[in-house]
Each structure stands twice: as structure tokens, then as C-alpha cells.
Write a protein that holds these residues in place. Structure first.
Motif, PDB file in Angstrom:
ATOM      1  N   GLU A  91      -3.020 -15.511  -3.547  1.00  0.00           N
ATOM      2  CA  GLU A  91      -2.631 -14.158  -3.147  1.00  0.00           C
ATOM      3  C   GLU A  91      -1.233 -13.854  -3.680  1.00  0.00           C
ATOM      4  OE1 GLU A  91      -3.229 -11.740   0.928  1.00  0.00           O
ATOM      5  OE2 GLU A  91      -1.771 -13.370   1.070  1.00  0.00           O
ATOM      6  N   SER A  92      -1.070 -12.746  -4.379  1.00  0.00           N
ATOM      7  CA  SER A  92       0.240 -12.365  -4.899  1.00  0.00           C
ATOM      8  C   SER A  92       1.138 -11.914  -3.749  1.00  0.00           C
ATOM      9  CB  SER A  92       0.107 -11.240  -5.921  1.00  0.00           C
ATOM     10  OG  SER A  92      -0.262 -10.031  -5.270  1.00  0.00           O
ATOM     11  N   ASP A  95       0.315  -8.385  -2.623  1.00  0.00           N
ATOM     12  CA  ASP A  95      -0.953  -8.322  -1.881  1.00  0.00           C
ATOM     13  C   ASP A  95      -0.788  -8.903  -0.476  1.00  0.00           C
ATOM     14  OD1 ASP A  95      -2.402  -7.070  -3.847  1.00  0.00           O
ATOM     15  OD2 ASP A  95      -3.191  -8.920  -4.715  1.00  0.00           O
ATOM     16  N   ARG A  98       0.768  -6.142   1.496  1.00  0.00           N
ATOM     17  CA  ARG A  98      -0.237  -5.141   1.878  1.00  0.00           C
ATOM     18  C   ARG A  98      -1.049  -5.632   3.087  1.00  0.00           C
ATOM     19  NH1 ARG A  98      -1.054  -4.763  -3.934  1.00  0.00           N
ATOM     20  NH2 ARG A  98      -0.303  -2.737  -4.696  1.00  0.00           N
ATOM     21  N   ARG A  99      -1.433  -6.908   3.033  1.00  0.00           N
ATOM     22  CA  ARG A  99      -2.222  -7.470   4.140  1.00  0.00           C
ATOM     23  C   ARG A  99      -1.429  -7.462   5.438  1.00  0.00           C
ATOM     24  NH1 ARG A  99      -1.887 -12.498   5.807  1.00  0.00           N
ATOM     25  NH2 ARG A  99      -1.053 -13.293   3.829  1.00  0.00           N
ATOM     26  N   THR A 108      -1.061   1.580   5.707  1.00  0.00           N
ATOM     27  CA  THR A 108      -1.244   1.324   4.285  1.00  0.00           C
ATOM     28  C   THR A 108      -0.098   2.008   3.540  1.00  0.00           C
ATOM     29  OG1 THR A 108      -2.585   3.309   3.932  1.00  0.00           O
ATOM     30  CG2 THR A 108      -3.751   1.282   4.552  1.00  0.00           C
ATOM     31  N   TRP A 112       4.737   0.719  -3.967  1.00  0.00           N
ATOM     32  CA  TRP A 112       5.397  -0.535  -3.610  1.00  0.00           C
ATOM     33  C   TRP A 112       6.478  -0.885  -4.627  1.00  0.00           C
ATOM     34  CZ3 TRP A 112       4.239  -3.443   0.726  1.00  0.00           C
ATOM     35  CH2 TRP A 112       3.098  -3.038   1.451  1.00  0.00           C
ATOM     36  N   ASP A 201       6.248  -6.566  -8.847  1.00  0.00           N
ATOM     37  CA  ASP A 201       6.023  -7.907  -9.391  1.00  0.00           C
ATOM     38  C   ASP A 201       7.218  -8.401 -10.205  1.00  0.00           C
ATOM     39  OD1 ASP A 201       5.793  -6.186 -11.525  1.00  0.00           O
ATOM     40  OD2 ASP A 201       3.918  -7.030 -12.297  1.00  0.00           O
TER      41      ASP A 201
END
Length: 214
Positions: A91-92, A95, A98-99, A108, A112, A201
């Protein structure tokens, strides 16, 4: 000092031996025998940590979302931004963010950016934290919301003006490191017209050897 030189450097020292002292549910404790060259050999005990992400969720009115969660080591219910461990294999970081925003805040975000990176306690823990700024906020539908358990089961949530959150940090009313770093960084970014934001990123000097993932 030249501006370009004002940056942390990746500089590993030879590890002669590693002793796993404790293996816990969330993190481990290790002792490394380290060769410092002319300074000799030393033993350093530290918390071997997965790393974590923090989310500063900001709406169009410059309000940020906070949760109040019980933190047993400090015997306090702390107001903090939503956050979580980087403990899911593959999982990045974005991500994971987000989770966690979904699970802890029922929110949500469509936009980002990386806000700030920091080591909460580089002298005793390998933990590295990335704080994201999340905007374009929406709500998770009621039938898709996460069921929170343990310390999160009675967690409170609230939207607070960013200025009020910064005041609470500076007045000593909020103490969580994620809140201190996140709210001050968000205020700095806002004052710059968000020119200081980095890509979600963006490169991150996160200790690779200490990732403990499920």
C-alpha cells in the motif's frame, strides 16, 4: 551555510549485530551494535516502527478535521488529525492516507499533496511520518462507513477553523506531535498561497529497513 546544504543526509553506519529484544503487536524493540569508526562501537536500543501517515483534511472554509482519541501512554484523550500506520504490504503512503481518512473520519478527498515529513523521535525510534494535505472533501455514504473498535470506538470528530487549531497548539491546549506539525505546516502552506506543497508521491527519506508490514 549554503541553502542547498541545509538538508538531512542518508548516512548509515555499519551494524555489527542486531538483537531483537521485544516483538509487539504494533512495533518491535531492537538493539544494534553500531560501528561509528573513530568514535568506537556503541549499542543503541530503539523502537523499530512501520512509519505512519497523517491527514490534514481541510474544507473550503479553511476548517480542519480533528478526532479526539484516548492515548494510553500519556493518559490523555488527545485532539489529533486522522492518522494511521503504514502496515499494509504494497500500500502506498497516499493510499494508506485515503484509507485512514475513510476509516477515522468518514471522509474522502479528491486532492492530495505532501505537506511535511518528520521523525517524531529520531534518537529512539525509526518512525517516519508523512503529513498530507487533503482537500476537495466529501463524505463517505452511511452504508460504506468503517466500524471503529477499541480506542477508536468512542472517538469524537469535529471541524475546527485552522486558525483556532493553531492557537490551541501555541496555547499548549493540544499536544499531539501530528497536530503540532500538521497545523503549523498547514498554516505556513496557506500563507504561501500553497506554493510550498509537494506532490503526494514526493521523495521521502523513510528508513527502508524498518518497515514491518502485515
Amino acid at each position: 551555510m549554503a541553502e542547498a546544504s541545509l538538508a538531512d543526509l542518508r548516512a548509515e553506519r555499519p551494524v555489527l549485530a542486531t538483537h531483537e529484544r521485544f516483538e509487539g503487536k504494533v512495533w518491535n524493540v531492537a538493539s544494534d551494535e553500531v560501528d561509528l569508526g573513530e568514535a568506537g562501537e556503541v549499542t543503541r536500543d530503539y523502537l523499530r516502527h512501520t512509519g505512519a501517515v497523517v491527514i490534514i483534511a481541510m474544507d473550503d472554509a479553511d476548517r480542519v478535521y480533528l478526532v479526539r482519541q484516548y492515548r494510553h501512554p500519556v493518559s490523555a484523550e488527545c485532539w489529533e488529525p486522522p492518522a494511521g500506520l503504514l502496515d499494509v504490504s504494497g500500500e502506498s503512503p497516499v493510499d494508506a492516507a485515503r484509507r485512514e481518512l475513510h476509516e477515522e473520519a468518514d471522509l474522502t478527498a479528491s486532492e492530495w499533496h505532501t505537506l511535511v515529513d518528520y521523525y517524531p523521535s529520531g534518537g529512539s525510534s525509526s518512525e517516519a511520518v508523512r503529513i498530507f494535505l487533503a482537500r476537495g472533501i466529501g463524505e463517505v455514504p452511511a452504508d460504506e462507513r468503517h466500524v471503529r473498535t477499541d480506542e477508536e470506538s468512542d472517538m469524537l470528530g469535529a471541524w475546527v477553523a485552522l486558525d483556532d487549531a493553531v492557537d490551541a497548539v501555541m496555547d499548549g491546549r493540544i499536544h499531539a506531535s501530528s497536530a503540532v506539525a500538521g497545523f503549523l505546516a498547514a498554516d505556513h502552506a496557506r500563507r504561501s498561497g500553497y506554493a510550498t506543497l509537494r506532490a503526494a508521491d514526493a521523495p521521502w527519506m523513510r528508513p527502508e529497513a524498518t518497515r514491518l508490514q502485515r
